[in-house]
Design a protein around this motif. Structure first.
Motif, PDB file in Angstrom:
ATOM      1  N   ASP A  95      -5.685   7.959   3.441  1.00 47.06           N
ATOM      2  CA  ASP A  95      -5.261   6.592   3.137  1.00 47.06           C
ATOM      3  C   ASP A  95      -5.157   5.769   4.415  1.00 47.06           C
ATOM      4  O   ASP A  95      -5.559   4.597   4.454  1.00 47.06           O
ATOM      5  N   ILE A  96      -4.614   6.380   5.466  1.00 46.77           N
ATOM      6  CA  ILE A  96      -4.467   5.654   6.731  1.00 46.77           C
ATOM      7  C   ILE A  96      -5.835   5.247   7.265  1.00 46.77           C
ATOM      8  O   ILE A  96      -6.097   4.079   7.566  1.00 46.77           O
ATOM      9  N   VAL A  97      -6.729   6.218   7.404  1.00 49.83           N
ATOM     10  CA  VAL A  97      -8.041   5.955   7.996  1.00 49.83           C
ATOM     11  C   VAL A  97      -8.896   5.098   7.068  1.00 49.83           C
ATOM     12  O   VAL A  97      -9.617   4.198   7.512  1.00 49.83           O
ATOM     13  N   GLN A 142      -5.879   6.109  -3.144  1.00 51.28           N
ATOM     14  CA  GLN A 142      -5.131   5.098  -3.869  1.00 51.28           C
ATOM     15  C   GLN A 142      -4.953   3.825  -3.046  1.00 51.28           C
ATOM     16  O   GLN A 142      -5.013   2.715  -3.564  1.00 51.28           O
ATOM     17  N   ALA A 143      -4.733   3.973  -1.732  1.00 53.14           N
ATOM     18  CA  ALA A 143      -4.528   2.796  -0.888  1.00 53.14           C
ATOM     19  C   ALA A 143      -5.776   1.924  -0.849  1.00 53.14           C
ATOM     20  O   ALA A 143      -5.696   0.694  -0.958  1.00 53.14           O
ATOM     21  N   VAL A 144      -6.950   2.546  -0.703  1.00 56.24           N
ATOM     22  CA  VAL A 144      -8.204   1.779  -0.701  1.00 56.24           C
ATOM     23  C   VAL A 144      -8.421   1.132  -2.067  1.00 56.24           C
ATOM     24  O   VAL A 144      -8.842  -0.029  -2.165  1.00 56.24           O
ATOM     25  N   ALA A 145      -8.115   1.859  -3.134  1.00 60.54           N
ATOM     26  CA  ALA A 145      -8.263   1.287  -4.475  1.00 60.54           C
ATOM     27  C   ALA A 145      -7.408   0.042  -4.633  1.00 60.54           C
ATOM     28  O   ALA A 145      -7.840  -0.960  -5.236  1.00 60.54           O
ATOM     29  N   SER A 146      -6.196   0.057  -4.083  1.00 61.19           N
ATOM     30  CA  SER A 146      -5.325  -1.110  -4.166  1.00 61.19           C
ATOM     31  C   SER A 146      -5.933  -2.308  -3.442  1.00 61.19           C
ATOM     32  O   SER A 146      -5.870  -3.448  -3.919  1.00 61.19           O
ATOM     33  N   LEU A 172       0.837  -1.194   0.000  1.00 60.38           N
ATOM     34  CA  LEU A 172       0.000   0.000   0.000  1.00 60.38           C
ATOM     35  C   LEU A 172       0.875   1.249   0.000  1.00 60.38           C
ATOM     36  O   LEU A 172       1.806   1.362   0.798  1.00 60.38           O
ATOM     37  N   ARG A 173       0.566   2.175  -0.882  1.00 61.25           N
ATOM     38  CA  ARG A 173       1.259   3.458  -0.887  1.00 61.25           C
ATOM     39  C   ARG A 173       0.398   4.453  -0.120  1.00 61.25           C
ATOM     40  O   ARG A 173      -0.680   4.845  -0.571  1.00 61.25           O
ATOM     41  N   ILE A 174       0.866   4.845   1.056  1.00 61.48           N
ATOM     42  CA  ILE A 174       0.130   5.751   1.924  1.00 61.48           C
ATOM     43  C   ILE A 174       0.594   7.172   1.637  1.00 61.48           C
ATOM     44  O   ILE A 174       1.748   7.535   1.916  1.00 61.48           O
ATOM     45  N   ALA A 175      -0.278   7.982   1.058  1.00 62.59           N
ATOM     46  CA  ALA A 175       0.106   9.332   0.662  1.00 62.59           C
ATOM     47  C   ALA A 175      -0.662  10.413   1.403  1.00 62.59           C
ATOM     48  O   ALA A 175      -0.429  11.595   1.178  1.00 62.59           O
TER      49      ALA A 175
END
Length: 375
Positions: A13-15, A147-151, A6-9
């Motif tokens: 993304d974290i939550v 993006q993280a959720v999409a991944s 996961l790319r956390i940007a």
């Protein structure tokens, strides 16, 4: 095991990834995000603490104890997300919210990030600013479009709609549950005249005859419910809808049989391995650890029905068996909910306590090694 990097940007993304990592959408709860101490240590398991039915002082104490347990495992806390019912305008300014955040930061690090998610938005609390974003009320849609959720979505991860969907719908007070309770009482009269069921001891012949009846009952319930559908949720979740008539006498025998630890463990192995022979080995723990799996839904269904309808105080064995099976499948969130349901039914049930300890320690399923210890 396949993994998704996961790319956390952003803090969104974290939550936003928490429900996908926990396995359900938390409500009235605090989720702690943990990470290994040291550059090469992997991130630790997420820990969720319910706050719906407890006082602020009780939750503060539990959070402090949870953080201490996380430290004992070599992990630290890098974030906490509070999921509160109601509008953000009411929940964000509660003194209790600030007290919960303060408890975690005092137990770990003042820089621990904290976010509040309510029914109408979410907000980052002061004290943590990894992405130099202006603190403001944010739209809940932000948590599902990153993006993280999409991944995670593309990898096939999908959270259940709520925590309860991971467990079993208990119905001991319905018409079927009351009818089963009467049959269970009769089964006790037949199977436990000397009180051995709840003890390790017992006459070998009596024990053998009882096990034969229980395994026969298990087979009858499985045959009667073959092809049953789940009304909602995935395997082991929500309500099991039998296809055809349930063998209620057989289900009562199964519920009674599960009260004995040895019989319960053999039934657990039978759900994993249909070729299991209880007469070949009295101690089934090695088979539980190294047996075939994951189990098939048809073999699990009689135990799900026992967990659904068993009288109060008698559901913990079935619920604990289902928790072990969920843990073996790698479904940690489901295993935790089932073990908590078992402890609600019988607060000192050892197998449910064991599952909770395994989950709290981040212990992976054994698969190729035997269980150890007394359940």
């Amino acid at each position: 095991m396949d993994t998704t990097r996961l790319r956390i940007a952003s803090d969104a993304d974290i939550v936003g990834t928490v429900p996908y990592l926990v396995g359900y959408h938390p409500r009235q709860a605090v989720t702690l995000l943990t990470i290994g101490r040291g550059e090469r240590q992997p991130s630790g398991p997420l820990v969720t603490v319910g706050i719906a039915d407890a006082t602020v002082a009780e939750v503060v104490d539990e959070l402090a104890g949870t953080v201490a347990s996380v430290h004992a495992l070599g992990f630290g806390v890098y974030g906490m997300v509070l999921y509160l019912d109601g509008p953000l305008s009411e929940s964000f300014h509660r003194r209790s919210t600030r007290e919960l955040v303060r408890a975690v930061r005092e137990a770990d690090d003042p820089r621990v990030g904290a976010w509040v998610v309510a029914d109408d938005g979410w907000h980052r609390l002061p004290g943590f600013d990894p992405f130099d974003e202006t603190a403001r009320v944010r739209d809940l849609a932000d948590l599902t479009t990153g993006q993280a959720v999409a991944s995670l979505v593309l990898s096939g991860a999908a959270p259940m709609p709520d925590r309860e969907s991971l467990g079993i719908v208990r119905e001991p007070d319905g018409e079927d549950g009351r009818a089963l309770a009467a049959l269970v009482a009769e089964a006790y009269e037949l199977d436990d005249p000397s009180g051995w069921l709840l003890d390790v001891a017992g006459d070998p012949d009596e024990r053998h005859d009882h096990m034969v009846r229980v395994f026969s009952a298990y087979a009858k319930v499985a045959a009667a419910t073959a092809g049953a559908a789940l009304a909602t949720g995935g395997a082991g979740a929500a309500r099991v809808e039998p296809a055809g008539d349930v063998e209620w006498d057989a289900l009562a025998t199964l519920v009674v049989g599960l009260q004995n630890r040895h019989v319960r463990d053999h039934l657990l192995v039978l759900a994993i391995d249909p070729e299991h022979d209880p007469g070949a080995c009295w101690d089934p723990s090695a088979a539980i650890g190294a047996g075939e799996g994951p189990e098939d839904a048809e073999r699990r269904r009689p135990i799900e029905l026992a967990a659904r309808f068993a009288p109060p105080g008698m559901a913990a064995p079935a619920l604990s068996v289902l928790a072990v099976l969920a843990w073996r499948r790698g479904e940690g969130a489901r295993a935790r909910v089932l073990s908590e349901q078992a402890l609600d039914d019988s607060p000192e049930y050892a197998l449910a306590d064991l599952v909770t300890e395994l989950l709290d320690s981040g212990c992976p399923p054994p698969l190729n090694r035997a269980f150890a210890g007394e359940w």
